[in-house]
Write an enzyme that holds these catalytic residues in place. Sequence first.
Site, PDB file in Angstrom:
ATOM      1  N   ASP A  27      -3.791  -5.183  -8.405  1.00 24.10           N
ATOM      2  CA  ASP A  27      -4.785  -6.044  -7.757  1.00 24.10           C
ATOM      3  C   ASP A  27      -4.506  -7.491  -8.149  1.00 24.10           C
ATOM      4  OD1 ASP A  27      -6.980  -7.300  -6.694  1.00 24.10           O
ATOM      5  OD2 ASP A  27      -8.477  -6.055  -7.699  1.00 24.10           O
ATOM      6  N   GLU A 124      -4.037  -5.868  -2.652  1.00 23.10           N
ATOM      7  CA  GLU A 124      -4.049  -4.660  -3.467  1.00 23.10           C
ATOM      8  C   GLU A 124      -3.045  -3.653  -2.933  1.00 23.10           C
ATOM      9  OE1 GLU A 124      -7.964  -3.061  -4.470  1.00 23.10           O
ATOM     10  OE2 GLU A 124      -8.883  -4.840  -3.574  1.00 23.10           O
TER      11      GLU A 124
END
Length: 432
Positions: A27, A124
């Site tokens: 992330d 992500e």
Amino acid sequence: MAGGGFLPLFEECTDAEMGSRTVLHSDLNNFFASVEIARDPSLAPYPVAVCGSIEERHGIVLAKNQIAKKFGVKTGETIGNALGKCPQLKMVEPHYDDYEEISNRVRKIYMEYTDLVESFGIDECWLDVTGSSYLFGSGTEIADRLRREIFRQENITVSVGVSFCKVFAKLGSDMKKPNAVTVIPHNGFREKIWGLPVGEMLGVGPATEKKLLERSVRTIGQLANTSPRLLDSYFGKVGRMLWAYANGLDASPVHPVGYQSEVKSVGHGATPSADMVKDEEVESMLVSLAIDVGHKLRRYGLRAAGVAVAVRDTALCVREFQARMPRPTQSAIVLAEEAFKLYCRSHDRQRPLRSITVRAIDLAPKDAPRQLDIFEPSEEEDKTIRLCEAMDDIRERFGRHSIVPANSLTRERVKDFGFGAVSPSPANALHQ
């Protein structure tokens, strides 16, 4: 869910097989804000928020850095609220092309370690590195290498979760930010995450969390120890899926680069330059949105048997309505008409609307067998599809604003186009 979603495959794998996988979730921290600070390092000491254009009424916080977060600035809140919390907030407009370019470059870094890289949005990704350990070391070592390499090349930080399944890898990347690696091991996940609030787990949105809290299910562990049958009675098949996730029984694969998941809905939304107060304004927006949705359906070779309309009012309250349509269609005309009927019979109109979204649902291939309507010849629908395809061709050749519905032309825009003082009728604009 993005990136292929999750399938409740927990009945198809053994406990040993679950523990043999190594899955990462990467992330990019405060991605939009981080990119803007990398573009302009003078912003680094300040609270920074990436915001939509105030002039065009997209005045919400799209992203913020860690300093702004400490002041309580939240993604999705209005600029006015954010400035009330943090008057010294530095606001910058988004640069989406830069975000897309950097996201693609980061994915190329991931692909140096594995070809099993599944996107979950622009910032992500999941990576299955089970087969990469012989070359690059353990999952934790690979996560650290990724963290250092991304920072060296792009000057942005990343948090990585390391686990044996996608759900827990995602949970791990959220547990410690920024610039961190968190491991949730197969033989110790209960001690590590069962005490966390149930809303922390992927798949538990605000509405589901509220229902769970009403039933005294407050932690992931309590969810894991709730009877699957009881959860079925609360949520249907989603309840059993959540129970499986909480118990670490997520065997959904990390799909390879280039994998295309099944399209389950096609939608488009917009926030106009002024609040929508009258039904005619809503109808105009629905027509414009339906044109884009119909174009996507034809591009994907699909028909829609249902339509959904989501509205957000000036109190930022969101409601969505769904309905079946008389027949499956690719037509923007039919979509707009049915969406407007749905809106008129479902929305209470207590407040002006800030934004609206149209989705085509219940999709099937355009060539799938369907029941014909003896009262409306198929030639009529073919005619409307040819009209929509002609509009697609014009927009493709000369730009998406080269042909627009007549009811989307306000007096100001008509004057800009040089048509003089014209007041177009909002009704049936696509038929003209």
